[in-house]
Motif scaffolding. Structure first.
Motif, PDB file in Angstrom:
ATOM      1  N   THR A 300       0.899  -1.043  -0.119  1.00 57.67           N
ATOM      2  CA  THR A 300      -0.096  -0.046   0.050  1.00 57.67           C
ATOM      3  C   THR A 300       0.739   1.293   0.017  1.00 57.67           C
ATOM      4  O   THR A 300       0.655   2.266  -0.764  1.00 57.67           O
ATOM      5  CB  THR A 300      -1.004   0.183   1.316  1.00 57.67           C
ATOM      6  OG1 THR A 300      -1.553  -1.210   1.448  1.00 57.67           O
ATOM      7  CG2 THR A 300      -2.065   0.854   1.045  1.00 57.67           C
ATOM      8  N   HIS A 330      -8.493   1.040   2.158  1.00 63.49           N
ATOM      9  CA  HIS A 330      -7.517   1.895   1.251  1.00 63.49           C
ATOM     10  C   HIS A 330      -7.630   3.487   1.497  1.00 63.49           C
ATOM     11  O   HIS A 330      -6.927   4.188   1.754  1.00 63.49           O
ATOM     12  CB  HIS A 330      -7.311   1.624  -0.006  1.00 63.49           C
ATOM     13  CG  HIS A 330      -6.638   0.532  -0.235  1.00 63.49           C
ATOM     14  ND1 HIS A 330      -5.363  -0.103   0.151  1.00 63.49           N
ATOM     15  CD2 HIS A 330      -6.704  -0.511  -1.104  1.00 63.49           C
ATOM     16  CE1 HIS A 330      -4.858  -1.045  -0.295  1.00 63.49           C
ATOM     17  NE2 HIS A 330      -5.689  -1.499  -1.249  1.00 63.49           N
ATOM     18  N   ASP A 394      -5.274  -3.022  -7.332  1.00 63.60           N
ATOM     19  CA  ASP A 394      -4.644  -4.092  -6.103  1.00 63.60           C
ATOM     20  C   ASP A 394      -5.367  -5.370  -6.474  1.00 63.60           C
ATOM     21  O   ASP A 394      -6.597  -5.470  -6.859  1.00 63.60           O
ATOM     22  CB  ASP A 394      -5.132  -3.101  -4.920  1.00 63.60           C
ATOM     23  CG  ASP A 394      -4.604  -3.885  -3.701  1.00 63.60           C
ATOM     24  OD1 ASP A 394      -3.539  -4.611  -3.865  1.00 63.60           O
ATOM     25  OD2 ASP A 394      -4.835  -3.541  -2.608  1.00 63.60           O
ATOM     26  N   GLU A 395      -4.431  -6.420  -5.806  1.00 64.49           N
ATOM     27  CA  GLU A 395      -5.021  -7.564  -5.843  1.00 64.49           C
ATOM     28  C   GLU A 395      -5.447  -8.087  -7.250  1.00 64.49           C
ATOM     29  O   GLU A 395      -6.726  -8.461  -7.345  1.00 64.49           O
ATOM     30  CB  GLU A 395      -6.201  -7.645  -4.966  1.00 64.49           C
ATOM     31  CG  GLU A 395      -5.922  -7.356  -3.721  1.00 64.49           C
ATOM     32  CD  GLU A 395      -4.678  -7.797  -2.861  1.00 64.49           C
ATOM     33  OE1 GLU A 395      -4.370  -8.870  -3.481  1.00 64.49           O
ATOM     34  OE2 GLU A 395      -4.357  -7.543  -1.608  1.00 64.49           O
ATOM     35  N   GLY A 551      -6.842  -8.087   2.016  1.00 66.35           N
ATOM     36  CA  GLY A 551      -6.477  -6.709   2.447  1.00 66.35           C
ATOM     37  C   GLY A 551      -6.762  -6.064   3.685  1.00 66.35           C
ATOM     38  O   GLY A 551      -6.046  -5.172   3.936  1.00 66.35           O
TER      39      GLY A 551
HETATM   40 MG    MG Z   1      -2.917  -4.784   0.168  1.00 65.04          MG
END
Ligand code: MG
Ligand code: ADP
Length: 663
Positions: A300, A330, A394-395, A551
């Motif tokens: 992150t 996030h 992300d991911e 996450g």
């Molecule tokens: Mg993460």
């Protein structure tokens, strides 16, 4: 001879040709030759029925079948028989092709049987074994008989495995059989690869195991080599044809953040990948980079610093997450981190209200929002940026290639793309799938982390598990208890979750304990509320379905209990376990399963207990499931390999890549 047509070379015509095309996509002689055997039967070894005892093993047996017994109706219809030799007998079961069976297999005839032994409700049987009259399987060439995939339709025209074998054998054993060599002579000499013609003959009609192995090595190399060549060329073309935004300033925001707001010292690996990312974006080349880092490795902050580089150059950035909860998390953490330096962060998800959306769209188009965090809602049409310079995903494994492409359409010039994944993709797969992507790896965890201790327990150990949870809570820690949720049967799963919740609530009564529950059927608002209570430490136990998989970051949580762990795949288990071990305390993961497990599930549990290394886990996962599953069906098309196997052929792939790169 390859230039001749399929009918000329095989002598086949009519329905057989039509079905070859429609069933197996075989249209040319080349397609046929590349319809490689998927297995070889060592016909020199015949087992006794009494010795066939190991479920999961393949056996060749010789004996006779009894009369067929039909059972069930409609879709549940099946047919059974018994197969016996002098030593004993075993049950056979078929679910399909019942009519065909009854007309072509005769009780009393001596058959050679080949099949995989399975264990069903404690009894051993074989499902859909291959049966051939004993005299037909005698193989004058030696022990190894090729087995070809085929379909029921084709089999009915005589092109069962045996039929295909006859057709191909007749082609490759011709004296005049000759294929053009496709690999450079010196490369072949260097790597000791046999010629194409010889390899093609030997793959279909191997004289012995050694010859077969040489043929496989040569053909696998060729296949991977050409893929690698193509990827190298594609990458070069992309680099030449697509100009990226040039972010030559590393300016105020970046420096201000680095000096004043960085909450911790970056690890060496984090510093290195930020340098790699910066070098891409500074140079005016178009960045297309995969950032791999195990769960908890600190991606992150890398995303945040990358975004600041874009913002410093007058551009906007976006961070796209696969789930609402993750996007929110996030948002909350980045907003807090970036507010002191005056960076404007906004959140856009499916549940953002209309009125607020309108305001946001305006701010985005006007450029007053610097960093937009969201779910796939960000990719939808009405979202227009003033100047999107960097897209961070992300991911990534939840994101298809198509979705990535949509991001590109948001600008005249494509934004730089940084794809972050916590599912470490084994090197072999990354090279093949993402050979045209640059890869950065965070291979170091933040300091002070203790490896998570993992144990595998059974449902009967419930009281022990509860006792352990109590001890941990007494130490001030928090606990996750996760239940599987598989969409198709979500009602049942929800019941499991609720039953589990109730038994936990009984064992951990209010007011001594507070419990949160989160599942997919709840409103985002309620989920959010519960997640926050847990994150703030107001509740000690979070009972949840896999919505927390990716996450979520609660450093004080130190125990992860995974219920019905056998129903999760390895990468999911690893992701879930990654929710703990984020603070300085010793963390634990408890895998709770039924007492009875398939051998594959046992392997998954053992792997989890043995290692915390995401790369090792990804490799085992690849071996167990195959690459198609690992990447989701959307991308399996890329991996339509005819002979090479990414799980086991990493060495060949390595040589193929080196050879392609040097050319
Ligand atoms: Mg993460
Ligand atoms: P992931 O790679 O799984 O997305 P995160 O970025 O969520 O990992 O980071 C996991 C945790 O580690 C967070 O609490 C984060 O603040 C912390 N962290 C990240 N980098 C460092 C570092 N260099 N030193 C200490 N803690 C760090």
């Amino acid at each position: 001879m390859l230039y001749r047509k399929l009918d000329e070379i095989t002598g086949l015509f009519g329905t057989r040709l039509t079905f070859l095309k429609s069933e197996l996509r075989i249209e040319t002689p080349n397609d046929l030759l590349e319809h490689y055997p998927f297995r070889y039967v060592d016909r020199s070894v015949v087992a006794q029925v009494a010795d066939a005892t190991e479920p999961g093993e393949y056996y060749q047996l010789e004996g006779r079948i009894e009369n067929f017994v039909e059972e069930g109706e409609g879709a549940a219809k099946r047919i059974r028989s018994r197969f016996s030799d002098e030593s004993g007998s075993i049950e056979l079961v078929w679910f399909k092709g019942i009519r065909w069976l009854k007309t072509s297999l005769k009780p009393g005839v001596r058959y050679s049987l080949y099949g995989k032994l399975t264990s069903f409700k404690g009894a051993l049987n074989m499902v859909h074994p291959e049966l051939d009259p004993v005299e037909k399987v005698a193989n004058p060439l030696g022990g190894l008989q090729p087995v070809y995939s085929t379909t029921e339709k084709l089999s009915k025209t005589g092109l069962n495995s045996k039929g295909i074998e006859r057709v191909i054998t007749s082609i490759v054993s011709r004296h005049a059989f000759q294929l053009a060599e496709t690999l450079p002579e010196d490369l072949r000499a260097e790597l000791k690869l046999i010629g194409k013609t010889e390899a093609m003959r030997a793959i279909h009609v191997p004289r012995d195991a050694r010859e077969l192995q040489q043929a496989q090595r040569r053909l696998k190399f060729e296949e991977l080599f050409f893929i690698q060549m193509e990827l190298c060329i594609r990458k070069e073309m992309r680099e030449k044809s697509i100009q990226g935004f040039s972010f030559d300033r590393v300016g105020e925001y970046f420096h201000a953040f680095y000096e004043k707001c960085l909450p911790f010292e970056l690890t060496g690996a984090q510093k290195r990948v930020i340098k790699e990312i910066r070098a891409d974006m500074v140079g005016g080349k178009h960045m297309n980079r995969l950032l791999q880092g195990d769960v908890g490795s600190g991606k992150t902050i890398v995303a945040a610093l990358s975004a600041l580089i874009a913002i410093d150059n007058g551009f906007q950035a976006t961070l796209v997450a696969p789930t609402e909860i993750l996007a929110q998390q996030h948002y909350l953490s980045l907003k807090e981190l970036l507010a002191p330096i005056g960076v404007e962060v906004a959140l856009l998800t499916g549940s953002t209200r209309k009125a607020q959306r309108r305001v946001q769209f305006e701010a985005l188009a006007g450029g007053t929002i610097h960093l937009l965090i969201g779910t796939h809602a960000v990719l939808e049409d009405p979202v227009v940026f003033k100047n999107l310079g960097l897209a961070i995903i992300d991911e990534q494994h939840r994101f298809g290639v198509a979705q990535r492409a949509r991001l590109w359409k948001k600008n005249l010039k494509p934004p730089h793309v940084l794809v972050m994944t916590a599912t470490p993709i084994p090197r072999t797969l990354a090279m093949t799938l993402y050979g045209d992507l640059d890869v950065s790896v965070i291979d170091e965890l933040p300091p002070g982390r203790k490896p998570i201790k993992t144990v595998h327990l059974f449902d009967k150990d419930r009281l022990r598990i509860f006792g352990f949870i109590k001890e941990q809570i007494a130490l001030g820690r928090q606990v996750y208890v996760v239940y599987p949720l598989i969409e198709e049967s979500s009602t049942l799963d929800l019941k499991d979750l609720m039953d589990g919740y109730e038994s936990i609530a009984r064992a951990f009564p209010i007011p001594d304990y507070q419990i949160s529950i989160v599942h997919g059927r709840m409103k985002p608002k309620d989920k959010d509320f519960e997640m926050r209570r847990f994150a703030k430490g107001e509740t000690q136990i979070l009972v949840a379905t896999t919505v927390i998989e990716v996450g979520v970051n609660v450093p004080n949580a130190s125990v992860m209990v995974i219920e019905s762990a056998q129903r999760f795949g390895l990468s999911q288990l690893h992701q879930l376990r990654g929710r703990v071990g984020r603070g300085a305390d010793q963390s634990f993961c408890i895998l709770a399963t039924d007492a009875k497990l398939s051998s594959e599930a046992r392997m998954r549990m053992r792997t989890m207990v043995e290692t915390n290394d995401g790369f090792r886990i990804a490799e085992v996962d690849l071996e167990l499931r195959g690459p198609g599953d690992l990447m989701g069906t959307q991308q399996s098309g890329t991996l339509d390999l005819k002979i090479a196997n990414l799980a086991t052929d990493s060495k060949v792939l390595y040589f193929a890549r080196q050879a392609a790169l040097s050319i």
